[in-house]
Structure formats: structure tokens, C-alpha cells
Design a protein around this motif. Structure first.
Motif, PDB file in Angstrom:
ATOM      1  N   ALA A 106       6.607 -11.207  -7.112  1.00 52.30           N
ATOM      2  CA  ALA A 106       6.279 -12.046  -5.955  1.00 52.30           C
ATOM      3  C   ALA A 106       5.277 -13.135  -6.323  1.00 52.30           C
ATOM      4  N   PHE A 107       4.229 -12.749  -7.063  1.00 52.87           N
ATOM      5  CA  PHE A 107       3.223 -13.742  -7.466  1.00 52.87           C
ATOM      6  C   PHE A 107       3.844 -14.825  -8.357  1.00 52.87           C
ATOM      7  N   GLU A 108       4.764 -14.446  -9.230  1.00 51.29           N
ATOM      8  CA  GLU A 108       5.384 -15.429 -10.119  1.00 51.29           C
ATOM      9  C   GLU A 108       6.239 -16.413  -9.324  1.00 51.29           C
ATOM     10  N   GLU A 136      -3.747 -20.009  -7.718  1.00 54.87           N
ATOM     11  CA  GLU A 136      -4.205 -18.695  -7.248  1.00 54.87           C
ATOM     12  C   GLU A 136      -3.149 -17.624  -7.516  1.00 54.87           C
ATOM     13  N   ASN A 137      -1.885 -17.929  -7.224  1.00 48.19           N
ATOM     14  CA  ASN A 137      -0.823 -16.947  -7.441  1.00 48.19           C
ATOM     15  C   ASN A 137      -0.553 -16.725  -8.926  1.00 48.19           C
ATOM     16  N   GLN A 138      -0.731 -17.781  -9.728  1.00 51.74           N
ATOM     17  CA  GLN A 138      -0.563 -17.613 -11.174  1.00 51.74           C
ATOM     18  C   GLN A 138      -1.633 -16.683 -11.737  1.00 51.74           C
ATOM     19  N   LYS A 139      -2.876 -16.800 -11.204  1.00 51.21           N
ATOM     20  CA  LYS A 139      -3.955 -15.903 -11.630  1.00 51.21           C
ATOM     21  C   LYS A 139      -3.625 -14.449 -11.275  1.00 51.21           C
ATOM     22  N   SER A 140      -3.127 -14.227 -10.049  1.00 47.47           N
ATOM     23  CA  SER A 140      -2.771 -12.868  -9.623  1.00 47.47           C
ATOM     24  C   SER A 140      -1.631 -12.320 -10.464  1.00 47.47           C
ATOM     25  N   TYR A 141      -0.652 -13.190 -10.744  1.00 48.81           N
ATOM     26  CA  TYR A 141       0.471 -12.771 -11.594  1.00 48.81           C
ATOM     27  C   TYR A 141      -0.031 -12.376 -12.982  1.00 48.81           C
ATOM     28  N   LYS A 142      -0.924 -13.191 -13.526  1.00 44.71           N
ATOM     29  CA  LYS A 142      -1.442 -12.914 -14.865  1.00 44.71           C
ATOM     30  C   LYS A 142      -2.234 -11.606 -14.893  1.00 44.71           C
ATOM     31  N   MET A 143      -3.007 -11.352 -13.826  1.00 43.30           N
ATOM     32  CA  MET A 143      -3.828 -10.150 -13.768  1.00 43.30           C
ATOM     33  C   MET A 143      -2.957  -8.892 -13.762  1.00 43.30           C
ATOM     34  N   ILE A 144      -1.897  -8.887 -12.939  1.00 48.08           N
ATOM     35  CA  ILE A 144      -1.005  -7.718 -12.888  1.00 48.08           C
ATOM     36  C   ILE A 144      -0.241  -7.594 -14.196  1.00 48.08           C
ATOM     37  N   SER A 145       0.215  -8.719 -14.730  1.00 48.06           N
ATOM     38  CA  SER A 145       0.950  -8.676 -16.004  1.00 48.06           C
ATOM     39  C   SER A 145       0.077  -8.102 -17.109  1.00 48.06           C
ATOM     40  N   ASP A 146      -1.184  -8.524 -17.148  1.00 54.16           N
ATOM     41  CA  ASP A 146      -2.099  -8.008 -18.159  1.00 54.16           C
ATOM     42  C   ASP A 146      -2.333  -6.522 -17.985  1.00 54.16           C
ATOM     43  N   GLU A 164       0.823  -1.209   0.000  1.00 54.53           N
ATOM     44  CA  GLU A 164       0.000   0.000   0.000  1.00 54.53           C
ATOM     45  C   GLU A 164       0.855   1.256   0.000  1.00 54.53           C
ATOM     46  N   LYS A 165       2.062   1.182   0.611  1.00 51.61           N
ATOM     47  CA  LYS A 165       2.918   2.360   0.692  1.00 51.61           C
ATOM     48  C   LYS A 165       3.592   2.663  -0.637  1.00 51.61           C
ATOM     49  N   GLN A 166       4.026   1.624  -1.344  1.00 50.94           N
ATOM     50  CA  GLN A 166       4.787   1.866  -2.571  1.00 50.94           C
ATOM     51  C   GLN A 166       3.999   1.567  -3.842  1.00 50.94           C
ATOM     52  N   GLN A 167       2.972   0.709  -3.760  1.00 53.48           N
ATOM     53  CA  GLN A 167       2.121   0.372  -4.907  1.00 53.48           C
ATOM     54  C   GLN A 167       2.943   0.030  -6.148  1.00 53.48           C
ATOM     55  N   SER A 168       3.932  -0.818  -5.976  1.00 53.87           N
ATOM     56  CA  SER A 168       4.781  -1.220  -7.098  1.00 53.87           C
ATOM     57  C   SER A 168       4.202  -2.474  -7.746  1.00 53.87           C
ATOM     58  N   LEU A 169       3.638  -2.306  -8.940  1.00 58.46           N
ATOM     59  CA  LEU A 169       3.081  -3.455  -9.657  1.00 58.46           C
ATOM     60  C   LEU A 169       4.163  -4.457 -10.021  1.00 58.46           C
TER      61      LEU A 169
END
Length: 636
Positions: A321-323, A340-350, A310-315
Motif C-alpha cells: 500500500a505504501f509503495e 512520507e509514503n516512501q519513508k513508510s514503505y522503506k521502513m517496513i521493507s527494511d 490491527e486485525k491482520q498485522q500483515s507487513l
């Protein structure tokens, strides 16, 4: 899996060798019992030199500056305080707050047309967005900073701008362009004997050479960075050095050496205050642990990255981390968490992908369509060999397709001609509208100049009149003219040619009146509570004259004999009405029983109030409060 996303980018000054005695002297002055106003200059000097290396202490210095009387009224000084707030927030890794402060600094200098001020904050905004994965915004501001510095900046400024652009190109994978820009920056830093700048560029060159698998060149540049940062003696730079050496060893599959260097970097950064850099070391450690088969430790280290999100909001950090978590859980057999982590990784990557790589998407889509077409042709050929009937149907389909293609082509041609004609008309209309806006701006500019000329003539006339009442009447007329000139000045300077921002206008008007009547803000305190609205010129002109008269009455009569007090101005919109309240805690004043020398002002207030269909009431208890409810007003 390449998880390297950070660039060592020097944006803030460091303390050079031999300055410790000088800094101790400044700190002694600041800790002494002399008045705060006498400490202002030492505070500025100390902030310039330690705002990056001692952020907590710098925050205290910033608070001291804000406590100095008058600092808020001096916009240029106040914006410098805002800039240092941005520096200290970046130094502790709070990139979200830092970005807000630099954006405020940039917007101010954009309004004042100060390109060097814009360049300074643009470079910060660009690199902070680069760290956070906002590539389009990063490129926009880094290019702005470079253009500003090339136009007006020093060689050191231009070197920093080239360094920033090179960092962007490196993150985009355009390594040749990145190396070219880094070498330009290095040459300028070398000529200027700027040790920090040279350390910075050598570090960034090392990263690019690692990505190119030119490990000897990479190590040579990183060793030079470590040498320069050791000379300067900054833990911040050494943290980058050990982290980057770990990255070099990891890419060479020397995992034990990589792990050792990453740990040294992590320990250094745990003593610093940048959450961003600390999380960068955690990404590095988790990645090498994964390669070493230490999966449980990799999971623990990767999970820590989300503690400061929340402090740095670095995508980019969250993406890494998710990968890592996805791969570690898959290897250890926890397929649910891996998914679950692969889905989160994919969402941020997209999210990053769709925002910054539209050209690449289009290229990949074209390749995909080409493959689909090739497959369809192969299938048709196979059907042709297998069945004459299928061949006949296919030929029929081709004929129909050809006819359809011809019709589509013909319609597309007609559509192209129509669109071309429409675009031409739009261009002509756009030029006409732009010319109209320029003419309107010029009219407002000339009206403003003419009103200022009238104001100057009134000032000259008042100096030739010995009768105080006549001279005072002329001064009042001058004040009314200035209130209208401020309106046209606002319309000339802003994009909205139909209306005026009331909050900004009243702030300027009050400043003008306080200066006109030599009112010290420390004696008569001004409190403004103004809705953020934009009023049509037909409303703001009479409203401005009314407010000008009421404030003038308070400043001239409410606080005699150096009396102290508070003047409050409140303007709100409520239930289709514009509510104006002007009050003071002075000796009291009745608008209906004012002396003859104010009769014109009284008549003017009533006439303009009637023009805006307003109802006025005056209460003279514990001072004077004038309330007017306007029913006729227009928002722009």
C-alpha cells in the motif's frame, strides 16, 4: 513493481459435494431442545465440516462446546476447541488472534509429546507468519510440520506439508524448488482424489509460472484451479481464482481484463469474512489502477488497506500500500505525501529485509566493498600518472599497509588459536553440563518412580487392613507420598531442574486429591489464585505437604453428606513473604482441636510451617480459613 505476495494455501477443510443433507440433519439436532451434553458429538462433527465455510456459525458452536460441563477439565477436548477457535479466527481474517490460538495448541502438544498435534498447528503457524511477512518464523514452523508428518503422518498430510514448503520457497523467489515441491504435492492429491488439494496446488503453480513469465503454463494451471473450485462450489476458492487471473492479465499488460477480474474477486470477498483476502484484492485493484493511469482511484483503494491493519498485522500488505501511494502521489505532483509514503514503505521493507535476508545483505555489502576497492585502485593509478610525489607517498602507504596487514594477520592467527582453544573448552563444558543435567533428570525420574512404588505398596497394604482408622491413615500417607512424587515428575519433565512451577504443580495436586477422595468438581468447586512463580525444591516439598494436608482436611471433613461448596486456594508473594490462604465454606474445622486421628497431620503442618519460618492462623467462621505467611522461601 511486483505486488503479488499471497499464496492460495489450503489449510482448512471444505464441504464436499453431496453433504448438504447431512449438514442440515446435524444442524437440526443442534437447534433442538435436547440437553446440551447430548449435542456434543453432532457439534464436533459439524465443526469439522463447516469451521472454514461458516465461521460465524462455527463461533457459536465453539461457545456451545465451552458451555458443556467438564469440557475444561478434559485437556485434549479443550485443546480441540482452541484449534477450532484458531480456524474460525483465520477464516474471518483475524490472523493475530488465530496465531495466538494455534500457538497455544502447539505448546500444549509439545508438552504432551504429540507430534501429529504439533504438526497440525505448526503448519498453521507457518503459513500465518508467511502471510504476515515473518519469513524466518514461517520457515521454522513449516519445516517442523514437514518433519513431523514425514515421520508419522498420512500421505495427505505429507502432501499438505510439501505444499506449505513450496509456498515458502515461492515467496522467497526460489521458484525451481517451489515447482518441485508443488508437483510432489499435486501427485499425492491426485492419487487421493482430493479435489480441494488439486485446486490449491494448480493455483500456486500458476503464480510461480507467472513470475517466470511462462504465461501459457500459468493460465493452464489457473483454469484447472477454477474448474475444481467451481465443482466444489466454494466462494473462497473462486475469489482466489479471479484474483490470480487478474494478476496474470496484469503481468501481460492486459489491464482492462485484469481490472475486470480483480473486481469480481473483490465482490466475492466482500461477501466473505477474511480481511486478509479482501485487502489482497484491494492491493491488486490499486496496482492495476496505477498502471491504467487512474491515480486518484488507486489512492482511495490503497488507503482502505490500512483499515484492518490491527486485525491482520500483515507487513506485506502495508508495504504494498505504501509503495502504491508513494508512486501515485509522485505522479500527481503531491511530493510531500509521496515522500512520507516512501519513508513508510522503506521502513517496513527494511524490517522484513533485516529480519529475513541477512545473507543477501552480506552479499550486497561484499559487492559494494569490491566496487569501492576498484574505485580506490583507479584513483591511485591516476595519481601515479599525474605526480611522482604522489607515487612515492602511495608506495610508502603501501609499505605501511603491508606491515600493518602482516601484524594484523599475525595477531589474527594468535587470536584464532586462542578462540579455538576457548571454543574447545566451551564444547567440553557444554557436554559436561548436558551430562550433569541428564543425570539430575534421571535422579528425579528414579525418585518419582520410587515414590510411586511406595504409594502403590501403601495402597496394597490399606486393602488388607479392616480397621478404618488405620486404613485411612495409610491413605493419608499415600497422599503425602504422591504430593512429593508430583514434584519430582515436574522436575524430570521440564528444563528447569532446580525449581517447580507452582501453578502447574498445584493444579495437578488438586486434581489428584479430588480423584483420590471421589469429589465431583460440580459439587465442590475449586478456585485457584496462584502467582506464576517457580519455587526451589527445598521450598516446594514442605509447602506441597502443607497444602496437601489442608486440602485433604477440607475435602474429608468440610462437606459431609454430599454438601456443596467452594474450596479456594490462594498463593501470593508480597513484601518478601509467601502468603498461603486455603479456605472453604464448609461446616468449619479447627486445626488445633482436630480429632486424634488427625493429630499427625496437625503436627506435620505445624512442623513444616516452622521449618519455613511461617506464622499460621485459623479462622472458623462460615467455614474454615487457614492463612500462613512464610518468611523463608527460595525462588528458582
Amino acid at each position: 513493481m511486483n505486488l503479488r505476495i499471497l499464496t492460495y494455501f489450503l489449510l482448512l477443510p471444505t464441504v464436499a459435494l453431496g453433504q448438504s443433507v447431512h449438514l442440515d440433519s446435524l444442524k437440526t439436532i443442534i437447534s433442538s431442545n435436547i440437553p446440551l451434553t447430548e449435542k456434543e458429538e453432532p457439534i464436533w462433527k459439524l465443526l469439522e465440516e463447516v469451521s472454514w465455510t461458516e465461521p460465524s456459525f462455527s463461533m457459536t458452536l465453539v461457545d456451545s462446546l465451552l458451555a458443556i460441563p467438564g469440557i475444561h477439565q478434559d485437556s485434549s477436548k479443550f485443546m480441540e476447541v482452541v484449534r477450532y477457535q484458531g480456524k474460525t479466527q483465520r477464516a474471518v481474517g483475524n490472523y493475530v488472534n488465530s496465531l495466538k490460538k494455534y500457538q497455544q495448541h502447539y505448546d500444549y502438544h509439545e508438552r504432551t509429546k504429540d507430534t501429529l498435534g504439533m504438526a497440525l498447528s505448526a503448519s498453521q503457524i507457518g503459513i500465518l507468519n508467511l502471510f504476515s511477512g515473518n519469513m524466518t518464523i514461517a520457515q521454522d514452523y513449516l519445516l517442523k510440520s514437514h518433519a513431523f508428518y514425514v515421520a508419522k503422518g498420512s500421505q495427505a498430510d505429507i502432501a499438505g506439508a510439501n505444499n506449505g514448503l513450496a509456498s515458502f520457497y515461492a515467496d522467497m523467489g526460489q521458484n525451481d524448488k517451489a515447482i518441485e515441491r508443488y508437483k510432489m504435492a499435486l501427485k499425492a492429491y491426485d492419487l487421493a482424489k482430493d479435489t480441494s488439494g488439486m485446486a490449491n496446488v494448480h493455483a500456486n503453480l500458476g503464480l510461480v509460472y507467472i513470475d517466470l513469465k511462462k504465461y501459457d503454463e500459468a493460465e493452464a494451471n489457473l483454469r484447472l484451479q477454477g474448474k475444481y473450485d467451481s465443482i466444489i462450489g466454494t466462494n473462497w476458492g473462486l475469489g482466489f481464482y479471479f484474483d490470480f487471473m487478474g494478476y496474470l492479465y496484469s503481468e501481460q499488460a492486459r489491464y482492462e481484463e485484469a481490472y475486470e477480474n480483480y473486481n469480481i474477486a473483490l465482490k466475492i470477498r466482500e461477501g466473505e469474512q477474511s480481511h486478509y483476502n479482501l485487502d489482497e484484492s484491494r492491493v491488486s485493484l490499486a496496482n492495476v489502477m496505477l498502471k491504467m493511469g487512474r491515480y486518484d482511484e488507486a489512492i482511495i483503494e490503497a488507503e482502505k488497506i490500512f483499515e484492518n491493519k490491527e486485525k491482520q498485522q500483515s507487513l506485506t500488505h502495508q508495504q504494498s500500500a505504501f509503495e502504491i501511494l508513494s508512486e501515485a502521489y509522485e505522479i500527481t505532483g503531491n511530493y510531500k505525501k509521496a515522500f512520507e509514503n516512501q519513508k513508510s514503505y522503506k521502513m517496513i521493507s527494511d524490517s522484513i529485509y533485516n529480519r529475513d535476508h541477512l545473507g543477501e545483505i552480506a552479499e550486497n555489502d561484499a559487492k559494494f566493498n569490491k566496487v569501492e576497492q576498484d574505485n580506490e585502485i583507479a584513483l591511485l593509478n591516476s595519481e601515479k600518472m599525474a605526480s611522482a610525489k604522489i607515487l612515492k607517498q602511495k608506495n610508502r602507504t603501501i609499505v605501511i599497509g603491508a606491515i600493518s596487514l602482516f601484524l594484523i594477520s599475525f595477531l589474527s592467527f594468535l587470536l584464532y588459536r586462542v578462540l579455538r582453544k576457548v571454543n574447545l573448552q566451551k564444547s567440553e563444558l557444554s557436554l559436561a553440563l548436558r551430562d550433569k543435567d541428564l543425570l539430575i533428570k534421571e535422579i528425579h525420574h528414579r525418585v518419582k518412580n520410587n515414590l510411586q512404588l511406595v504409594s502403590s505398596l501403601l495402597s496394597m497394604q490399606s486393602r488388607t487392613i479392616s480397621d478404618p482408622s488405620v486404613s485411612g491413615a495409610i491413605e493419608d500417607g499415600k497422599s503425602r507420598v504422591r504430593s512429593m512424587a508430583l514434584i519430582h515428575n515436574d522436575l524430570y519433565q521440564n528444563e528447569n531442574l532446580k525449581g517447580v512451577n507452582v501453578k502447574s504443580y498445584l493444579d495437578d495436586l488438586c486434581t489428584e486429591l479430588f480423584n483420590t477422595y471421589n469429589i465431583n468438581p460440580s459439587r465442590v468447586e475449586l478456585e485457584l489464585d496462584i502467582d506464576d512463580i517457580i519455587l526451589d525444591i527445598d521450598t516446594i516439598v514442605p509447602l506441597g505437604l502443607i497444602i496437601n494436608e489442608l486440602i485433604t482436611n477440607s475435602l474429608k471433613y468440610a462437606f459431609p453428606d454430599e454438601r456443596e461448596g467452594v474450596l479456594k486456594i490462594k498463593l501470593r508473594t508480597a513484601e518478601d513473604q509467601l502468603m498461603l490462604t486455603i479456605s472453604d465454606d464448609g461446616i468449619g474445622y479447627d486445626i488445633d482441636s482436630a480429632g486424634s486421628n488427625k493429630s499427625f497431620g496437625t503436627k506435620l503442618i505445624k512442623a513444616l510451617t516452622k521449618q519455613l519460618k511461617g506464622d499460621i492462623s485459623v479462622v472458623s467462621e462460615d467455614g474454615t480459613r487457614v492463612e500462613i505467611a512464610f518468611k523463608k522461601f527460595e525462588l528458582a
